[in-house]
Design an enzyme around this catalytic site. Structure first.
Site, PDB file in Angstrom:
ATOM      1  N   ASP A   1       0.856  -1.185   0.000  1.00  0.00           N
ATOM      2  CA  ASP A   1       0.000   0.000   0.000  1.00  0.00           C
ATOM      3  C   ASP A   1       0.889   1.231   0.000  1.00  0.00           C
ATOM      4  O   ASP A   1       1.564   1.514   0.998  1.00  0.00           O
ATOM      5  CB  ASP A   1      -0.924   0.009   1.223  1.00  0.00           C
ATOM      6  N   LEU A   2       0.927   1.961  -1.083  1.00  0.00           N
ATOM      7  CA  LEU A   2       1.877   3.043  -1.285  1.00  0.00           C
ATOM      8  C   LEU A   2       1.827   4.069  -0.150  1.00  0.00           C
ATOM      9  O   LEU A   2       0.763   4.640   0.136  1.00  0.00           O
ATOM     10  CB  LEU A   2       1.614   3.725  -2.629  1.00  0.00           C
ATOM     11  N   ASP A   3       2.982   4.293   0.487  1.00  0.00           N
ATOM     12  CA  ASP A   3       3.156   5.301   1.544  1.00  0.00           C
ATOM     13  C   ASP A   3       2.190   5.104   2.703  1.00  0.00           C
ATOM     14  O   ASP A   3       1.832   6.066   3.397  1.00  0.00           O
ATOM     15  CB  ASP A   3       2.989   6.720   0.973  1.00  0.00           C
ATOM     16  N   ALA A   4       1.754   3.872   2.928  1.00  0.00           N
ATOM     17  CA  ALA A   4       0.783   3.611   3.999  1.00  0.00           C
ATOM     18  C   ALA A   4       1.292   2.571   4.991  1.00  0.00           C
ATOM     19  O   ALA A   4       0.515   2.047   5.779  1.00  0.00           O
ATOM     20  CB  ALA A   4      -0.545   3.143   3.400  1.00  0.00           C
TER      21      ALA A   4
END
Length: 283
Positions: A226-229
């Site tokens: 999950d991108l940048d999460a």
């Protein structure tokens, strides 16, 4: 060093301390935390190696029974802080985070072996080699999915050859594919500005300047699919004055990024970060 997480219940601290005392273990630092929402207990125990009659491998083997009896399953580690840890750094063109990490390593402030620096652009090769560290250039083609897949395969081979304890994305401007996120889970660390999710995409400082923000900041986190999460390790902010230009904001943002990344990496290498779900406990 023992880090440990398990369902909370009475007697956990007594069980761990009794195990260590029975084996002559001298605890020099101990920290505890219980999350009331999840009912999960966390601890970090630093033990003098010379107080034990056996080495880290036997300590790990003996502690496994304690961990199993408390329901820890795989949520525990035993590591030797006397062994220097290895780091591989991934970069693109922006060098502020790399320069900062290399300086901290060179001065002994960050006691780690930088096994390699890998860049998808060649610009940071000279500074890397000046520190006696191998630099590998792996170009990532634009609008070529197969070529990009091959580049990530080459990147993976270069990284895993060193078996690093941490893979640091020091402003590496490529999104890791899910299979790499899974393979390097729990040891891939990223740094980015803290405007997200407000200012997505290119030129975030220009967007923030137009919006009149009063704070700039940075977030250091573990990388997930999950991108940048991923789980957040560290964050910090700096005030922005109304007279600051975009260039001033970029400079302040870079300063924060350097400090936050260095802190987050240090805590990871010192086994101070315990991950539970998408949250972290920092001891």
């Amino acid at each position: 060093m023992i880090t440990f997480g398990c369902p909370d219940r009475t007697g956990i601290i007594a069980r761990i301390s009794s195990f260590l005392a029975d084996n002559g273990g001298w605890i020099v630092e101990a920290a505890y935390h219980t999350d009331p929402e999840t009912g999960w207990f966390f601890t970090r125990q630093e033990v003098r190696a010379d107080s034990l009659p056996f080495g880290v491998d036997e300590l790990r083997e003996r502690f496994a029974a304690v961990a199993a009896s408390l329901g820890a399953q795989s949520t525990w580690t035993v590591t030797d802080t006397g062994s220097r840890k290895r780091v591989v750094i991934l970069v693109s063109k922006e060098g502020h985070c790399l320069y900062d990490l290399l300086a901290r390593v060179a001065t002994g402030e960050l006691d780690v072996e930088v096994s390699a620096v890998i860049g998808n652009h060649p610009e940071l090769g000279d500074i890397t080699r000046a520190h006696g560290i191998p630099f590998h250039h792996v170009p990532f083609p634009v609008n070529d999915p197969e070529g990009k897949q091959a580049a990530f395969a080459q990147l993976r081979l270069l990284v895993e050859k060193h078996d690093p304890h941490a893979v640091v994305l020091a402003r590496f401007m490529q999104i890791l594919p899910p299979e790499l996120c899974a393979a390097w889970t729990g040891k891939t660390i990223n740094i980015h500005h803290s405007f997200l999710p407000s200012f997505i995409g290119a030129r975030p400082y220009h967007q923030a300047h137009r919006r009149g923000v009063k704070l700039v900041g940075a977030t250091c986190h573990y990388v997930t699919a999950d991108l940048d999460a991923g789980p957040i390790i560290e964050q910090d902010v700096m005030r922005v004055h109304h007279g600051d230009s975009v260039a001033d904001m970029v400079r302040k943002g870079r300063d924060i990024e350097k400090v936050v990344l260095a802190r987050g990496l240090r805590w990871h290498l010192e086994d101070r970060v315990l991950v539970h779900g998408n949250q972290t406990v920092i001891f």
